[in-house]
Design a protein around this motif. Structure first.
Motif, PDB file in Angstrom:
ATOM      1  N   ASN B  92      45.487  37.999  -0.857  1.00  0.00           N
ATOM      2  CA  ASN B  92      45.108  39.120  -0.013  1.00  0.00           C
ATOM      3  C   ASN B  92      43.781  38.877   0.693  1.00  0.00           C
ATOM      4  O   ASN B  92      43.660  38.971   1.910  1.00  0.00           O
ATOM      5  CB  ASN B  92      44.976  40.394  -0.867  1.00  0.00           C
ATOM      6  CG  ASN B  92      46.324  40.882  -1.345  1.00  0.00           C
ATOM      7  OD1 ASN B  92      47.228  41.061  -0.548  1.00  0.00           O
ATOM      8  ND2 ASN B  92      46.456  41.084  -2.649  1.00  0.00           N
ATOM      9  N   ASP B 115      45.531  26.512  -1.698  1.00  0.00           N
ATOM     10  CA  ASP B 115      46.118  27.446  -2.662  1.00  0.00           C
ATOM     11  C   ASP B 115      46.993  26.685  -3.653  1.00  0.00           C
ATOM     12  O   ASP B 115      47.470  25.586  -3.366  1.00  0.00           O
ATOM     13  CB  ASP B 115      46.935  28.528  -1.957  1.00  0.00           C
ATOM     14  CG  ASP B 115      47.094  29.780  -2.808  1.00  0.00           C
ATOM     15  OD1 ASP B 115      46.487  30.806  -2.449  1.00  0.00           O
ATOM     16  OD2 ASP B 115      47.811  29.729  -3.832  1.00  0.00           O
ATOM     17  N   ALA B 116      47.193  27.293  -4.807  1.00  0.00           N
ATOM     18  CA  ALA B 116      47.980  26.649  -5.852  1.00  0.00           C
ATOM     19  C   ALA B 116      49.448  27.070  -5.801  1.00  0.00           C
ATOM     20  O   ALA B 116      50.303  26.433  -6.417  1.00  0.00           O
ATOM     21  CB  ALA B 116      47.389  26.989  -7.224  1.00  0.00           C
ATOM     22  N   PRO B 177      35.462  38.204  -9.801  1.00  0.00           N
ATOM     23  CA  PRO B 177      34.547  38.951 -10.660  1.00  0.00           C
ATOM     24  C   PRO B 177      34.206  38.225 -11.936  1.00  0.00           C
ATOM     25  O   PRO B 177      34.490  38.702 -13.024  1.00  0.00           O
ATOM     26  CB  PRO B 177      35.316  40.252 -10.936  1.00  0.00           C
ATOM     27  CG  PRO B 177      36.750  39.877 -10.825  1.00  0.00           C
ATOM     28  CD  PRO B 177      36.822  38.775  -9.815  1.00  0.00           C
TER      29      PRO B 177
END
Ligand SMILES: NC(=O)c1ccc[n+]([C@@H]2O[C@H](COP(=O)([O-])OP(=O)(O)OC[C@H]3O[C@@H](n4cnc5c(N)ncnc54)[C@H](O)[C@@H]3O)[C@@H](O)[C@H]2O)c1
Ligand SMILES: NC(=O)c1ccc[n+]([C@@H]2O[C@H](COP(=O)([O-])OP(=O)(O)OC[C@H]3O[C@@H](n4cnc5c(N)ncnc54)[C@H](O)[C@@H]3O)[C@@H](O)[C@H]2O)c1
Lengths: 236, 236
Positions: B92, B115-116, B177
């Motif tokens: 996103n 990206d994986a 985070p």
DNA sequence: TCAACTTTGTGCACCCGTTCACAAGTGCCT
DNA sequence: AGGCACTTGTGAACGGGTGCACAAAGTTGA
């Protein structure tokens, strides 16, 4: 002590909270200031001083009870109640925010998504139907919205912010690259991608400069028992 | 003076720069510290002290020449050269970042998207084809990437960060985070949505408490969003 | 019970950043 | 030329935050 927690401390409490919830999930019952500080990326003295502003919730010789501390910090931050958030501007960033699970998981509820574009209004994003921005005042009043998130292009940001404030919102999170003007009863926090990158660029440049000027004289340093006066890295 | 600009000043320079470019677009030739400070949302004394760290680029009795100051700040921040950025994690948030025009407009080039997830690899986002994360080391080396942006889920962040650092990246912008652990030659800055909302919640709560206890007060304390002092992962 | 050990909470000194206030420099007008 | 109005750059006072170091408080083990 109860009266007024320093801003710097408030800014770190969410970090401690996250570290603590991670520990709780791993089944840790108690944690020392040393361990928690390491997990949060700060010094242990700073951590203890921060926590002392909330009260004496630790046990000497043992540490802090994880569950209890989570509750105390949550309460202090006001996370025991539910805060309603409205997101204005459902473009690239707005979509990402609407789909973000981290909101709901911490006591924040997305009350509504608003956009000015007819092609986007009506679309369902993150389980919510995007409503026209004209509904802003209605949404804020009916849903009792506390926090407004501005994710519109820069030119529209001040206008949207004004409407949020007029409707009664007293906290705004701004993603648009502009300085929002608000009455001093309203708090604005800004998240600015470009600023962050530019700060990184500055340090990157300085590091390159250091490498060039130090690489050669690095051998000179070896000759002089000067001690490490050279400030190595720039980090947290 | 030339030696070492305070971190707090560096964190504000991008804000000044944006205000100045806006002024330049409007055709303003010179600006006083008072005006520029207002546009940037800071005090005029602070602005002048900040600028004095770069040198004496103002003219007494007149102000600062906008174009010249833009150049000087850009040069100080290292924006005269092109910085290559790699974005890891095209979910996103990664999509939003890849589509964001604000990157390129200020001397930052997105060198690659990684990206994986096989379903995402190969997709074209923001004019670039998403590559597998296994290409990370190759991309960093071949493209001479300076800055890594971490937009993966939290559990993968430290791993991705380690690979970036091992590949030679010395600046990381982290959206996950978690507190990233890096050698002190590497600078990490964190952008944390949840933290920002929680800080707003705290002040919102205090404001409510104040309204109840002192029902005469039209005036509540106003606070300035921090600078990253960043905090930031360093924050400040 | 008592001594050794662990860890918190905090007094204190230091440092960085902010703010005030003003001397010094510059342009403009007479 | 000289006075006036304006603005910068900075010395100095101030305030908040950080880190050190340690006494107080609690635990463990004999
Ligand atoms: N995309 C990113 O990664 C990113 C990163 C940093 C900052 N930003 C900033 O965030 C903001 C949004 O970025 P984006 O990429 O999502 O842009 P975007 O153009 O994709 O989306 C903006 C949305 O706001 C809507 N909008 C415009 N005017 C409006 C108004 N008056 N009221 C309500 N909605 C309105 C538009 O219809 C559009 O859907 C911009 O200010 C951008 O600079 C974006
Ligand atoms: N979406 C938001 O608005 C938002 C806001 C704040 C923070 N965040 C944080 O940003 C991060 C990304 O958020 P998102 O919403 O885009 O999540 P997402 O799940 O949509 O996207 C994550 C992407 O990372 C990829 N990925 C997973 N492991 C990887 C690896 N080892 N290497 C490379 N790529 C990998 C996944 O395939 C996926 O495409 C998360 O940590 C999230 O907490 C997101």
């Amino acid at each position: 002590m109860r009266q007024g927690i320093p801003d710097a401390t408030v800014a770190r409490l969410p970090v401690y909270l996250r570290a603590l919830t991670t520990l709780a999930e791993d089944g840790t019952a108690t944690v020392s200031s040393e361990e928690l500080a390491a997990a949060a990326g700060v010094g242990s003295a700073k951590l203890r001083k921060d926590l002392s502003h909330l009260g004496s919730y630790g046990t000497r010789g043992v540490g802090y009870e994880v569950e209890y501390l989570v509750y105390q910090i949550s309460r202090e931050l006001g996370l025991t109640q539910d805060w309603r958030v409205v997101i204005v501007g459902v473009g690239n960033l707005g979509h990402a925010l609407a789909n973000y699970g981290g909101f709901v998981s911490r006591g924040f509820t997305v009350a509504a998504l608003l956009d000015a574009d007819d092609r986007i209004v009506g679309e369902t994003v993150g389980g919510l139907v995007v409503r026209p921005v004209d509904d802003l005042e209605e949404v804020v009043a009916e849903q009792g919205v506390h926090i407004g998130v501005v994710a519109t292009p820069a030119p529209a940001a001040q206008d949207v912010c004004d409407r949020l404030v007029a409707a009664g919102v007293t906290s705004v999170l701004n993603f648009a690259p502009v300085v929002l003007l608000v009455p001093d009863t309203v708090m604005v926090r800004k998240v600015d991608l470009s600023t962050e990158l530019q700060i990184l660029a500055f340090h990157e440049q300085r590091q390159v400069a250091n490498r060039l000027s130090v690489d050669v004289p690095a051998r000179v340093v070896a000759l002089e028992p000067d001690g490490g006066t050279g400030r190595a890295g720039v980090s947290p």
